[in-house]
Design an enzyme around this catalytic site. Structure first.
Site, mmCIF file in Angstrom:
data_model
loop_
_atom_site.group_PDB
_atom_site.id
_atom_site.type_symbol
_atom_site.label_atom_id
_atom_site.label_comp_id
_atom_site.label_asym_id
_atom_site.label_seq_id
_atom_site.Cartn_x
_atom_site.Cartn_y
_atom_site.Cartn_z
ATOM 1 N N LYS A 197 1.033 -20.987 -3.895
ATOM 2 C CA LYS A 197 1.946 -19.720 -4.172
ATOM 3 C C LYS A 197 3.301 -20.585 -4.269
ATOM 4 O O LYS A 197 3.896 -21.344 -3.511
ATOM 5 C CB LYS A 197 1.977 -18.978 -2.862
ATOM 6 C CG LYS A 197 3.379 -17.864 -2.815
ATOM 7 C CD LYS A 197 3.233 -17.038 -1.428
ATOM 8 C CE LYS A 197 4.312 -16.186 -1.467
ATOM 9 N NZ LYS A 197 4.266 -15.270 -0.188
ATOM 10 N N ARG A 207 10.593 -8.132 -2.054
ATOM 11 C CA ARG A 207 11.421 -8.212 -0.780
ATOM 12 C C ARG A 207 12.425 -6.948 -0.621
ATOM 13 O O ARG A 207 12.852 -6.694 0.414
ATOM 14 C CB ARG A 207 12.385 -9.348 -0.860
ATOM 15 C CG ARG A 207 11.364 -10.649 -0.715
ATOM 16 C CD ARG A 207 12.402 -11.995 -1.110
ATOM 17 N NE ARG A 207 11.360 -13.165 -1.195
ATOM 18 C CZ ARG A 207 11.909 -14.390 -1.606
ATOM 19 N NH1 ARG A 207 13.055 -14.577 -1.648
ATOM 20 N NH2 ARG A 207 10.685 -15.249 -1.741
ATOM 21 N N LYS A 224 12.836 -20.027 0.211
ATOM 22 C CA LYS A 224 11.717 -20.425 0.781
ATOM 23 C C LYS A 224 11.071 -21.964 0.289
ATOM 24 O O LYS A 224 9.842 -22.005 0.399
ATOM 25 C CB LYS A 224 10.544 -19.454 0.481
ATOM 26 C CG LYS A 224 11.117 -18.001 1.303
ATOM 27 C CD LYS A 224 10.064 -16.988 1.264
ATOM 28 C CE LYS A 224 10.711 -15.810 2.116
ATOM 29 N NZ LYS A 224 9.270 -14.798 2.285
ATOM 30 N N GLU A 240 -3.240 -28.250 -2.633
ATOM 31 C CA GLU A 240 -3.329 -27.166 -1.622
ATOM 32 C C GLU A 240 -4.579 -26.346 -1.626
ATOM 33 O O GLU A 240 -5.129 -25.915 -0.676
ATOM 34 C CB GLU A 240 -2.149 -26.031 -2.008
ATOM 35 C CG GLU A 240 -0.880 -26.861 -1.589
ATOM 36 C CD GLU A 240 -0.438 -26.679 -0.113
ATOM 37 O OE1 GLU A 240 -1.208 -26.183 0.663
ATOM 38 O OE2 GLU A 240 0.879 -26.926 0.032
ATOM 39 N N LYS A 255 -0.363 -17.520 -7.352
ATOM 40 C CA LYS A 255 0.653 -16.516 -7.162
ATOM 41 C C LYS A 255 2.037 -17.147 -7.834
ATOM 42 O O LYS A 255 2.290 -17.977 -7.049
ATOM 43 C CB LYS A 255 0.740 -15.903 -5.812
ATOM 44 C CG LYS A 255 1.959 -14.779 -5.349
ATOM 45 C CD LYS A 255 1.979 -14.537 -4.047
ATOM 46 C CE LYS A 255 3.031 -13.598 -3.912
ATOM 47 N NZ LYS A 255 3.315 -13.252 -2.430
ATOM 48 N N SER A 281 5.552 -8.481 -7.987
ATOM 49 C CA SER A 281 6.544 -7.318 -7.990
ATOM 50 C C SER A 281 7.373 -7.624 -9.384
ATOM 51 O O SER A 281 7.516 -6.502 -10.017
ATOM 52 C CB SER A 281 7.211 -7.223 -6.894
ATOM 53 O OG SER A 281 7.875 -8.263 -6.326
ATOM 54 N N TYR A 320 0.285 -4.419 -9.340
ATOM 55 C CA TYR A 320 0.840 -2.951 -9.070
ATOM 56 C C TYR A 320 0.395 -1.957 -10.210
ATOM 57 O O TYR A 320 0.745 -0.889 -10.115
ATOM 58 C CB TYR A 320 2.359 -3.031 -8.935
ATOM 59 C CG TYR A 320 2.780 -4.214 -7.646
ATOM 60 C CD1 TYR A 320 2.654 -3.623 -6.461
ATOM 61 C CD2 TYR A 320 3.114 -5.602 -7.928
ATOM 62 C CE1 TYR A 320 2.875 -4.469 -5.472
ATOM 63 C CE2 TYR A 320 3.266 -6.172 -6.951
ATOM 64 C CZ TYR A 320 3.359 -5.630 -5.735
ATOM 65 O OH TYR A 320 3.440 -6.687 -4.534
#
Ligand code: PBG
Length: 330
Positions: A197, A207, A224, A240, A255, A281, A320
């Site tokens: 990610k 968010r 982040k 990862e 992602k 999103s 979505y």
């Protein structure tokens, strides 16, 4: 063979030939639908930066999930919008066995047991500071956060979640969660790990949907980047994913999707674990915005971008666009 002995255009002459030789197709079985849940009853609110996408109170979320199942969707990813007064730096509300997420899982599984429920396990919707971990002296604590994620995962498993989906990029959380789930007798509850990610600008509308952005106060990082990955890197994605598989992930995720097709492809080439990709999103809102302006054709852009994610190697795609895709691939 060379031209004129070979003519690749022969196989592109008409729709029938093109269909016969098409390697990748989208089906409802490829799709996971994110569902945003909020408190209340009879509520359906459009998310301002995500046209035609909604937050539902649990009763209407249940209705939505039933409808998605009847359309052929096999899995939903649940996210909750938590009331401000329930947020704190330790994410205490996240482990409330009667919290919004836990209740939503139970009611959805009661009403539609066949639908697979993937529950988001991360602190940010519960954090008063908008981070995925406990913040102390400007740092996001890793190991202390894993403890909370473990407890959170147990409450989701108790509520009936089929898959726990840790989305926060803390180190060691997959192994930690696997261990506590097994200890509590939830060895059949799976883990979808958000393994690769990236610290991406494409999460903005999400968010907004959950009101979960990092807050701008002194000694709290406003991004982040100390836990999500650097968009300039690909080797660390392999590392990862390798770590998460070794810690017990059943499915690994990349992602966002469209800007990271190379990472999906690397994952496919290197691992036997099923790969999910999250068309996030911002990818959704960007296409809506361009279509609203008349600059892109909505349907063909939705199909082409999602199909390219499948072609890159995704076994499943969180998107979505599920309702549009079902209409378009029919
Ligand atoms: C946070 C989380 C995020 C998304 C899913 N889980 C946002 C973030 O990391 O800030 C983004 C999904 C999307 O943009 O559609 N744990």
């Amino acid at each position: 063979m060379e031209f004129p002995d070979t003519r690749p255009r022969r196989l592109r002459q008409n729709a029938s030939i093109r269909a016969l030789v098409q390697e990748n197709w989208l089906t409802p079985n490829d799709l996971l639908a994110p569902v945003f849940v909020m408190q209340g009853k009879g509520l359906k609110e459009e998310i301002s930066s995500m046209p035609n996408y909604f937050r539902f109170s649990i009763d209407l979320a249940v209705k939505e999930v039933k409808e998605l199942y009847s359309m052929g969707i096999k899995g939903v990813m649940l996210f909750v919008k938590v009331a401000d007064e329930l947020k704190d730096n330790a994410g205490t509300e996240a482990i409330n066995p009667r919290g919004l997420m836990q209740t939503a899982i139970t009611e959805i599984k009661d009403a539609c047991p066949e639908m697979l429920v993937f529950s988001d396990v991360a602190m940010d919707p519960y954090s008063s500071l908008g981070h995925d971990g406990i913040v102390q002296d400007g740092k996001i604590l890793n190991d202390d956060t894993c403890e909370i994620l473990g407890e959170m995962a147990i409450t989701h498993a108790q509520a009936g979640a089929d898959f726990i989906a840790p989305s926060d990029m803390m180190d060691g959380r997959i192994g930690f969660i696997r261990e506590v789930l097994d200890e509590e007798g939830y060895e059949d509850t799976g883990i979808l790990a958000y393994s690769a990610k990236y610290a991406s600008c494409f999460y903005g509308p999400f968010r907004d949907a959950l009101d979960s952005a990092p807050v701008d106060v002194k000694n709290v990082p406003t991004d982040k980047k100390t836990y999500q990955m650097n968009p300039g890197n690909s080797k660390v994605a392999l590392q990862e994913m390798e770590l998460d598989i070794s810690e017990g992930a059943d499915i690994i995720m990349v992602k966002p999707a469209l800007s990271y097709l190379d990472i999906i492809s690397i994952a496919k080439q290197n691992f036997n674990t099923p790969i999910a990709a999250y068309q996030v999103s911002g990818e959704y809102s960007m296409i809506h915005a361009a279509a609203q302006k008349g600059w892109l054709d909505y349907d063909s852009t939705v199909l082409e971008t999602t199909l390219s994610i499948k072609r890159a190697g995704a076994d499943m795609i969180a998107t979505y666009f599920t309702r549009d895709l079902i209409r378009l691939i029919d």
